[in-house]
Design a protein around this motif. Structure first.
Motif, PDB file in Angstrom:
ATOM      1  N   THR A 128       4.175   5.008   8.933  1.00  0.00           N
ATOM      2  CA  THR A 128       3.156   5.886   9.514  1.00  0.00           C
ATOM      3  C   THR A 128       1.759   5.446   9.062  1.00  0.00           C
ATOM      4  OG1 THR A 128       3.320   7.461   7.685  1.00  0.00           O
ATOM      5  CG2 THR A 128       4.751   7.826   9.599  1.00  0.00           C
ATOM      6  N   ASP A 129       0.748   5.992   9.749  1.00  0.00           N
ATOM      7  CA  ASP A 129      -0.633   5.679   9.384  1.00  0.00           C
ATOM      8  C   ASP A 129      -0.993   6.229   8.011  1.00  0.00           C
ATOM      9  OD1 ASP A 129      -0.904   4.420  11.798  1.00  0.00           O
ATOM     10  OD2 ASP A 129      -1.847   6.122  12.814  1.00  0.00           O
ATOM     11  N   SER A 130      -0.471   7.419   7.704  1.00  0.00           N
ATOM     12  CA  SER A 130      -0.751   7.998   6.386  1.00  0.00           C
ATOM     13  C   SER A 130      -0.126   7.157   5.276  1.00  0.00           C
ATOM     14  CB  SER A 130      -0.231   9.435   6.317  1.00  0.00           C
ATOM     15  OG  SER A 130       1.174   9.468   6.536  1.00  0.00           O
ATOM     16  N   ALA A 131       1.088   6.652   5.515  1.00  0.00           N
ATOM     17  CA  ALA A 131       1.724   5.784   4.525  1.00  0.00           C
ATOM     18  C   ALA A 131       0.956   4.478   4.368  1.00  0.00           C
ATOM     19  CB  ALA A 131       3.163   5.499   4.933  1.00  0.00           C
ATOM     20  N   LEU A 132       0.425   3.965   5.476  1.00  0.00           N
ATOM     21  CA  LEU A 132      -0.378   2.742   5.407  1.00  0.00           C
ATOM     22  C   LEU A 132      -1.654   2.961   4.598  1.00  0.00           C
ATOM     23  CD1 LEU A 132      -0.917  -0.172   6.369  1.00  0.00           C
ATOM     24  CD2 LEU A 132      -1.978   0.794   8.412  1.00  0.00           C
ATOM     25  N   GLN A 133      -2.293   4.100   4.816  1.00  0.00           N
ATOM     26  CA  GLN A 133      -3.516   4.408   4.072  1.00  0.00           C
ATOM     27  C   GLN A 133      -3.224   4.586   2.583  1.00  0.00           C
ATOM     28  OE1 GLN A 133      -5.575   7.813   5.599  1.00  0.00           O
ATOM     29  NE2 GLN A 133      -7.380   7.505   4.314  1.00  0.00           N
ATOM     30  N   LYS A 134      -2.137   5.243   2.239  1.00  0.00           N
ATOM     31  CA  LYS A 134      -1.767   5.412   0.834  1.00  0.00           C
ATOM     32  C   LYS A 134      -1.468   4.068   0.167  1.00  0.00           C
ATOM     33  CE  LYS A 134       0.071  10.114   1.186  1.00  0.00           C
ATOM     34  NZ  LYS A 134       1.290  10.960   1.075  1.00  0.00           N
ATOM     35  N   GLN A 139      -2.730   1.146   1.039  1.00  0.00           N
ATOM     36  CA  GLN A 139      -4.016   0.459   0.844  1.00  0.00           C
ATOM     37  C   GLN A 139      -4.743   0.997  -0.382  1.00  0.00           C
ATOM     38  OE1 GLN A 139      -5.787   1.260   4.636  1.00  0.00           O
ATOM     39  NE2 GLN A 139      -4.973  -0.595   5.609  1.00  0.00           N
ATOM     40  N   GLN A 140      -4.749   2.311  -0.539  1.00  0.00           N
ATOM     41  CA  GLN A 140      -5.400   2.908  -1.709  1.00  0.00           C
ATOM     42  C   GLN A 140      -4.677   2.521  -2.998  1.00  0.00           C
ATOM     43  OE1 GLN A 140      -5.479   7.096  -0.862  1.00  0.00           O
ATOM     44  NE2 GLN A 140      -7.098   6.914   0.688  1.00  0.00           N
ATOM     45  N   ARG A 141      -3.363   2.420  -2.941  1.00  0.00           N
ATOM     46  CA  ARG A 141      -2.593   2.048  -4.134  1.00  0.00           C
ATOM     47  C   ARG A 141      -2.930   0.626  -4.576  1.00  0.00           C
ATOM     48  NH1 ARG A 141       1.753  -0.706  -5.657  1.00  0.00           N
ATOM     49  NH2 ARG A 141       2.062  -1.496  -3.545  1.00  0.00           N
ATOM     50  N   GLU A 173      -4.701  -0.587  -8.046  1.00  0.00           N
ATOM     51  CA  GLU A 173      -4.107  -1.563  -8.964  1.00  0.00           C
ATOM     52  C   GLU A 173      -5.113  -2.646  -9.351  1.00  0.00           C
ATOM     53  OE1 GLU A 173       0.604  -1.366  -7.580  1.00  0.00           O
ATOM     54  OE2 GLU A 173      -0.688  -3.030  -6.976  1.00  0.00           O
ATOM     55  N   LEU A 174      -5.869  -3.131  -8.363  1.00  0.00           N
ATOM     56  CA  LEU A 174      -6.868  -4.158  -8.652  1.00  0.00           C
ATOM     57  C   LEU A 174      -7.951  -3.624  -9.581  1.00  0.00           C
ATOM     58  CD1 LEU A 174      -7.294  -5.747  -5.105  1.00  0.00           C
ATOM     59  CD2 LEU A 174      -6.092  -6.714  -7.056  1.00  0.00           C
ATOM     60  N   LYS A 175      -8.408  -2.405  -9.307  1.00  0.00           N
ATOM     61  CA  LYS A 175      -9.454  -1.808 -10.132  1.00  0.00           C
ATOM     62  C   LYS A 175      -8.955  -1.554 -11.551  1.00  0.00           C
ATOM     63  CE  LYS A 175     -12.830   1.955 -10.096  1.00  0.00           C
ATOM     64  NZ  LYS A 175     -13.291   3.169  -9.371  1.00  0.00           N
ATOM     65  N   ALA A 176      -7.743  -1.041 -11.670  1.00  0.00           N
ATOM     66  CA  ALA A 176      -7.189  -0.763 -12.996  1.00  0.00           C
ATOM     67  C   ALA A 176      -6.989  -2.049 -13.792  1.00  0.00           C
ATOM     68  CB  ALA A 176      -5.857  -0.023 -12.860  1.00  0.00           C
ATOM     69  N   PHE A 177      -6.544  -3.096 -13.127  1.00  0.00           N
ATOM     70  CA  PHE A 177      -6.351  -4.364 -13.832  1.00  0.00           C
ATOM     71  C   PHE A 177      -7.680  -4.919 -14.332  1.00  0.00           C
ATOM     72  CE2 PHE A 177      -6.058  -8.979 -13.998  1.00  0.00           C
ATOM     73  CZ  PHE A 177      -4.924  -9.152 -14.779  1.00  0.00           C
ATOM     74  N   GLU A 178      -8.717  -4.827 -13.501  1.00  0.00           N
ATOM     75  CA  GLU A 178     -10.028  -5.330 -13.903  1.00  0.00           C
ATOM     76  C   GLU A 178     -10.600  -4.539 -15.076  1.00  0.00           C
ATOM     77  OE1 GLU A 178     -14.396  -6.312 -11.879  1.00  0.00           O
ATOM     78  OE2 GLU A 178     -12.820  -5.309 -10.732  1.00  0.00           O
ATOM     79  N   GLU A 179     -10.369  -3.228 -15.090  1.00  0.00           N
ATOM     80  CA  GLU A 179     -10.900  -2.402 -16.173  1.00  0.00           C
ATOM     81  C   GLU A 179     -10.132  -2.611 -17.467  1.00  0.00           C
ATOM     82  OE1 GLU A 179     -10.796   1.557 -14.733  1.00  0.00           O
ATOM     83  OE2 GLU A 179     -12.600   1.352 -13.489  1.00  0.00           O
TER      84      GLU A 179
END
Length: 365
Positions: free
Chosen positions: A263-269, A271-273, A277-283
């Motif tokens: 679904t579109d909602s699953a796709l959006q979730k 993408q946010q996930r 992950e990228l942001k958390a790894f960088e921090e």
């Protein structure tokens, strides 16, 4: 009769002997022209590379890396500078017109867009611009082996999307985290004759490393309020000023997000996930972010603020010293009371024992 046939054979052989050098000369001339054109293009490319301080390539032995594919929508405000102007104004070109002209003149090689969406940057995957022009019905003129396309025939108005491949990686050699653009693919949106939703037509892949020396020569607008705020296209991509939704990551199954998100909602979730992950790894690479923020806030303090902070610290120390003195007096008084009680207790016990002993002695007498 034999003489006639012999003469005819000699005439034919002489004609072929004369025609062969002419054909060879023409063939050699064409080969020389192609070689000169290739050397000229290569020379321009090498000169551009020498004049342009290229960024450091991504090492192959990085300890952590993640390849991400984004869909760059030029209708978004952050990406709008890549779309304007649709047609060239003086020396100002939009991104697709610039890439199209570079590829048409042979300065930048282009590679085919495969049906599976995966890019392949090999000699076998290279595609000629004439093939692209024919496949997507772009009008052109050919003269002396050269292709010519008018600015009005370049479909830059229809290219409103880009597929962009970037790589987020950690370089352990100097302990830095980077996001580097690896490739671009212009996508043309064309509506059908029935006025339905516009269909996507990916044109070709181009390596960003081949484009970078030329992108430094073109500027892009970065603000709607301040038209003087511009930067080079190379800086725009190096600083990751673009915005785009993730539609694919390199995974072991080779699937896009749309293939495993129903679904579109699953796709959006999803993408946010991935973004999280990228942001958390960088921090997490650079330690405690709160401590870093506190140090940054201290570095931003003015001398007056530092003086006030020292004064408050002195007052706090003084108040703490007074409290500790009071607490110490209370503790000393309580300890002295305990000592007096402790000393009294043995005396009472001694007196009681003494009285008992006296009574015993009196009874004996």
């Amino acid at each position: 009769m034999k003489r006639v046939l012999f003469l005819l054979m000699i005439t034919v052989m002489a004609g072929t002997a004369l025609a062969q050098p002419k054909a060879r000369r023409q063939q050699q001339k064409q080969q020389q022209q192609q070689a000169q054109q290739g050397q000229q293009n290569q020379g321009v490319s090498m000169r551009a590379r020498l004049m342009f301080p290229t960024a450091v390539d991504m090492p192959e032995d990085v300890v952590w890396r993640r390849d991400i594919y984004r869909e760059i929508d030029l209708n978004q405000n952050a990406n709008g500078g890549l779309y304007y102007p649709v047609e060239p104004i003086d020396k100002q070109l939009n991104l697709f017109t610039y890439v199209f002209k570079l590829a048409l003149n042979g300065y930048v090689p282009v590679y085919e867009y495969r049906l599976d969406g995966n890019e392949l940057f090999t000699d076998s995957a290279k595609v000629k611009m004439k093939t692209i022009l024919d496949n997507f019905h772009i009008y052109y003129e050919e003269k002396d082996g050269k292709l010519r396309v008018d600015n009005s025939d370049i479909p830059s108005a229809e290219v409103k999307l880009y597929y962009l491949k970037e790589s987020a990686y950690f370089d352990q050699a100097n302990s830095t985290f980077h996001r580097k653009v690896l490739a671009l693919c212009p996508v043309m949106l064309r509506e059908d004759d029935f006025g339905g939703e516009a269909a996507k037509y990916p044109l070709f892949w181009v390596k960003y490393a081949d484009l970078a020396p030329y992108l430094s020569r073109q500027t892009v607008m970065t603000s709607n309020l301040n038209n003087a705020a511009t930067m080079s296209m190379e800086d725009y991509f190096t600083l990751n000023r673009y915005e785009g939704k993730i539609y694919k990551t390199n995974n072991m199954l080779g699937k896009t997000l749309a293939q495993y998100c129903p679904t579109d909602s699953a796709l959006q979730k999803e993408q946010q996930r991935i973004e999280g992950e990228l942001k958390a790894f960088e921090e997490k690479i650079f330690g405690d972010k709160q401590r870093k923020d506190s140090l940054d806030s201290i570095s931003r303090l003015t001398p007056a603020d530092l003086k006030a902070a020292r004064k408050a610290a002195r007052k706090g120390k003084k108040a703490t010293g007074d409290e500790s003195a009071v607490t110490g007096n209370q503790k000393s008084s309580s300890s002295s009371s305990r000592r007096s009680k402790a000393t009294k207790a043995p005396k009472s016990s001694a007196s009681s024992s003494g009285s008992s002993r006296m009574s015993v002695r009196r009874q004996r007498h």
